[in-house]
Design a protein around this motif. Structure first.
Motif, PDB file in Angstrom:
ATOM      1  N   GLU A  46       0.804  -1.216   0.000  1.00  0.00           N
ATOM      2  CA  GLU A  46       0.000   0.000   0.000  1.00  0.00           C
ATOM      3  C   GLU A  46       0.845   1.279   0.000  1.00  0.00           C
ATOM      4  OE1 GLU A  46      -2.807  -0.466   3.192  1.00  0.00           O
ATOM      5  OE2 GLU A  46      -3.829  -2.107   2.160  1.00  0.00           O
ATOM      6  N   ILE A  47       2.092   1.207   0.451  1.00  0.00           N
ATOM      7  CA  ILE A  47       2.919   2.419   0.429  1.00  0.00           C
ATOM      8  C   ILE A  47       3.689   2.557  -0.888  1.00  0.00           C
ATOM      9  CG2 ILE A  47       3.141   2.505   2.934  1.00  0.00           C
ATOM     10  CD1 ILE A  47       6.026   1.572   2.617  1.00  0.00           C
ATOM     11  N   ASN A  48       3.577   1.573  -1.774  1.00  0.00           N
ATOM     12  CA  ASN A  48       4.303   1.644  -3.048  1.00  0.00           C
ATOM     13  C   ASN A  48       3.950   2.877  -3.879  1.00  0.00           C
ATOM     14  OD1 ASN A  48       6.016  -0.518  -2.774  1.00  0.00           O
ATOM     15  ND2 ASN A  48       4.620  -1.968  -3.727  1.00  0.00           N
ATOM     16  N   SER A  49       2.673   3.266  -3.898  1.00  0.00           N
ATOM     17  CA  SER A  49       2.297   4.440  -4.688  1.00  0.00           C
ATOM     18  C   SER A  49       2.933   5.708  -4.113  1.00  0.00           C
ATOM     19  CB  SER A  49       0.774   4.580  -4.755  1.00  0.00           C
ATOM     20  OG  SER A  49       0.244   4.763  -3.457  1.00  0.00           O
ATOM     21  N   THR A  50       3.060   5.780  -2.800  1.00  0.00           N
ATOM     22  CA  THR A  50       3.708   6.935  -2.180  1.00  0.00           C
ATOM     23  C   THR A  50       5.203   6.924  -2.470  1.00  0.00           C
ATOM     24  OG1 THR A  50       2.025   6.928  -0.445  1.00  0.00           O
ATOM     25  CG2 THR A  50       4.026   8.181  -0.002  1.00  0.00           C
ATOM     26  N   LYS A  51       5.810   5.742  -2.471  1.00  0.00           N
ATOM     27  CA  LYS A  51       7.237   5.638  -2.814  1.00  0.00           C
ATOM     28  C   LYS A  51       7.477   6.110  -4.253  1.00  0.00           C
ATOM     29  CE  LYS A  51       9.134   1.670  -1.574  1.00  0.00           C
ATOM     30  NZ  LYS A  51       9.276   0.246  -1.175  1.00  0.00           N
ATOM     31  N   LEU A  52       6.585   5.739  -5.150  1.00  0.00           N
ATOM     32  CA  LEU A  52       6.699   6.190  -6.542  1.00  0.00           C
ATOM     33  C   LEU A  52       6.558   7.712  -6.623  1.00  0.00           C
ATOM     34  CD1 LEU A  52       6.928   5.575  -9.566  1.00  0.00           C
ATOM     35  CD2 LEU A  52       4.458   5.238  -9.586  1.00  0.00           C
ATOM     36  N   ALA A  53       5.613   8.272  -5.884  1.00  0.00           N
ATOM     37  CA  ALA A  53       5.416   9.726  -5.887  1.00  0.00           C
ATOM     38  C   ALA A  53       6.636  10.451  -5.324  1.00  0.00           C
ATOM     39  CB  ALA A  53       4.166  10.083  -5.085  1.00  0.00           C
ATOM     40  N   VAL A  54       7.270   9.884  -4.304  1.00  0.00           N
ATOM     41  CA  VAL A  54       8.486  10.489  -3.749  1.00  0.00           C
ATOM     42  C   VAL A  54       9.601  10.458  -4.792  1.00  0.00           C
ATOM     43  CG1 VAL A  54      10.321  10.173  -2.019  1.00  0.00           C
ATOM     44  CG2 VAL A  54       7.927  10.063  -1.326  1.00  0.00           C
ATOM     45  N   ALA A  55       9.718   9.348  -5.515  1.00  0.00           N
ATOM     46  CA  ALA A  55      10.742   9.247  -6.559  1.00  0.00           C
ATOM     47  C   ALA A  55      10.503  10.282  -7.662  1.00  0.00           C
ATOM     48  CB  ALA A  55      10.754   7.837  -7.138  1.00  0.00           C
ATOM     49  N   ILE A  56       9.247  10.463  -8.058  1.00  0.00           N
ATOM     50  CA  ILE A  56       8.915  11.465  -9.080  1.00  0.00           C
ATOM     51  C   ILE A  56       9.189  12.871  -8.553  1.00  0.00           C
ATOM     52  CG2 ILE A  56       7.015  12.492 -10.396  1.00  0.00           C
ATOM     53  CD1 ILE A  56       5.867   9.619 -10.642  1.00  0.00           C
ATOM     54  N   CYS A  57       8.854  13.125  -7.292  1.00  0.00           N
ATOM     55  CA  CYS A  57       9.113  14.422  -6.666  1.00  0.00           C
ATOM     56  C   CYS A  57      10.609  14.718  -6.690  1.00  0.00           C
ATOM     57  CB  CYS A  57       8.589  14.431  -5.234  1.00  0.00           C
ATOM     58  SG  CYS A  57       9.072  15.866  -4.268  1.00  0.00           S
ATOM     59  N   SER A  63      15.606  17.281  -5.215  1.00  0.00           N
ATOM     60  CA  SER A  63      15.886  17.166  -3.783  1.00  0.00           C
ATOM     61  C   SER A  63      14.755  16.408  -3.109  1.00  0.00           C
ATOM     62  CB  SER A  63      16.008  18.564  -3.173  1.00  0.00           C
ATOM     63  OG  SER A  63      16.055  18.486  -1.769  1.00  0.00           O
ATOM     64  N   LEU A  64      15.062  15.763  -2.007  1.00  0.00           N
ATOM     65  CA  LEU A  64      14.018  15.095  -1.227  1.00  0.00           C
ATOM     66  C   LEU A  64      13.404  16.029  -0.189  1.00  0.00           C
ATOM     67  CD1 LEU A  64      15.734  11.631  -0.640  1.00  0.00           C
ATOM     68  CD2 LEU A  64      13.661  12.056  -1.964  1.00  0.00           C
ATOM     69  N   ALA A  65      13.989  17.205  -0.010  1.00  0.00           N
ATOM     70  CA  ALA A  65      13.545  18.137   1.032  1.00  0.00           C
ATOM     71  C   ALA A  65      12.093  18.592   0.863  1.00  0.00           C
ATOM     72  CB  ALA A  65      14.469  19.349   1.071  1.00  0.00           C
ATOM     73  N   ALA A  66      11.623  18.664  -0.355  1.00  0.00           N
ATOM     74  CA  ALA A  66      10.257  19.150  -0.584  1.00  0.00           C
ATOM     75  C   ALA A  66       9.250  18.014  -0.741  1.00  0.00           C
ATOM     76  CB  ALA A  66      10.230  20.020  -1.827  1.00  0.00           C
ATOM     77  N   CYS A  67       9.690  16.785  -0.603  1.00  0.00           N
ATOM     78  CA  CYS A  67       8.822  15.625  -0.861  1.00  0.00           C
ATOM     79  C   CYS A  67       8.081  15.204   0.404  1.00  0.00           C
ATOM     80  CB  CYS A  67       9.636  14.483  -1.438  1.00  0.00           C
ATOM     81  SG  CYS A  67      10.460  14.905  -2.981  1.00  0.00           S
ATOM     82  N   ASP A  68       7.065  15.981   0.782  1.00  0.00           N
ATOM     83  CA  ASP A  68       6.256  15.717   1.960  1.00  0.00           C
ATOM     84  C   ASP A  68       4.843  15.333   1.527  1.00  0.00           C
ATOM     85  OD1 ASP A  68       8.470  16.542   3.403  1.00  0.00           O
ATOM     86  OD2 ASP A  68       7.702  18.578   3.698  1.00  0.00           O
TER      87      ASP A  68
END
Length: 146
Positions: A46-57, A63-68
C-alpha cells in the motif's frame, strides 16, 4: 435377539480430544504469525504508490527536502486494515504503523528511507522499522529490510 449398544469408548474419545488439542496448540500460533506477515506485506504494497510519488518528486525537484505528504505530488496516505496509522511522510521518509504485530501484540512499524546512490538511476529504499522481524514481519531482503 439381543441388541448390543454400539459406540465409542471413553478412552477412544479422550485420544481424539488429545489429538485435536495438540493440533490446535501448533496451529493457532502459526496462524497468528501468518496473519501478521500478511498484514506487513499488505502495508508494504500500500505504500508503493507513495514511494513512486516520492521518486517522481525527487526527479522533478532535484531534492528530497520538498517531498512531503500533500505537497509536490506526494499523496496523503489513508488508514486501512494493513496501515493502522500514518505517522508522516517528510523529506521522502515514509513512517507508518502496520496492522502486523509482534508476539506481544505490539504493532510493527515501517520506516522507509530513500537514498540515491551516486551514478545510479534507481532510488534505493531501506526499512529501519520494527517490521524487519523474521517471525511476524519481513525477513532480510524483503520489505526493504537490510
Amino acid at each position: 435377539m439381543k441388541k448390543y449398544q454400539q459406540g465409542f469408548t471413553l478412552i477412544e474419545l479422550m485420544i481424539v480430544v488429545a489429538i485435536i488439542g495438540i493440533l490446535a496448540a501448533i496451529a493457532i500460533p502459526q496462524y497468528g504469525d501468518y496473519t501478521s506477515r500478511a498484514r506487513a506485506s499488505g502495508a508494504a504494497s500500500e505504500i508503493n504508490s507513495t514511494k513512486l510519488a516520492v521518486a517522481i518528486c525527487h526527479q522533478e525537484t532535484g531534492s528530497l527536502a520538498a517531498c512531503d505528504a500533500g505537497s509536490a505530488g506526494v499523496p496523503t496516505m489513508a488508514v486501512t486494515k494493513n496501515i493502522t496509522a500514518v505517522t508522516s511522510v517528510t523529506d521522502g521518509v515514509i513512517t507508518v504503523t502496520t496492522g502486523a504485530t509482534d508476539a506481544a501484540a505490539v504493532a510493527l512499524t515501517i520506516v522507509d528511507t530513500p537514498t540515491i546512490p551516486a551514478g545510479s538511476a534507481n532510488m534505493v529504499w531501506t526499512n529501519s522499522g520494527t517490521s524487519c522481524n523474521a517471525t511476524r514481519g519481513f525477513k532480510a531482503g524483503q520489505g526493504d529490510c537490510p
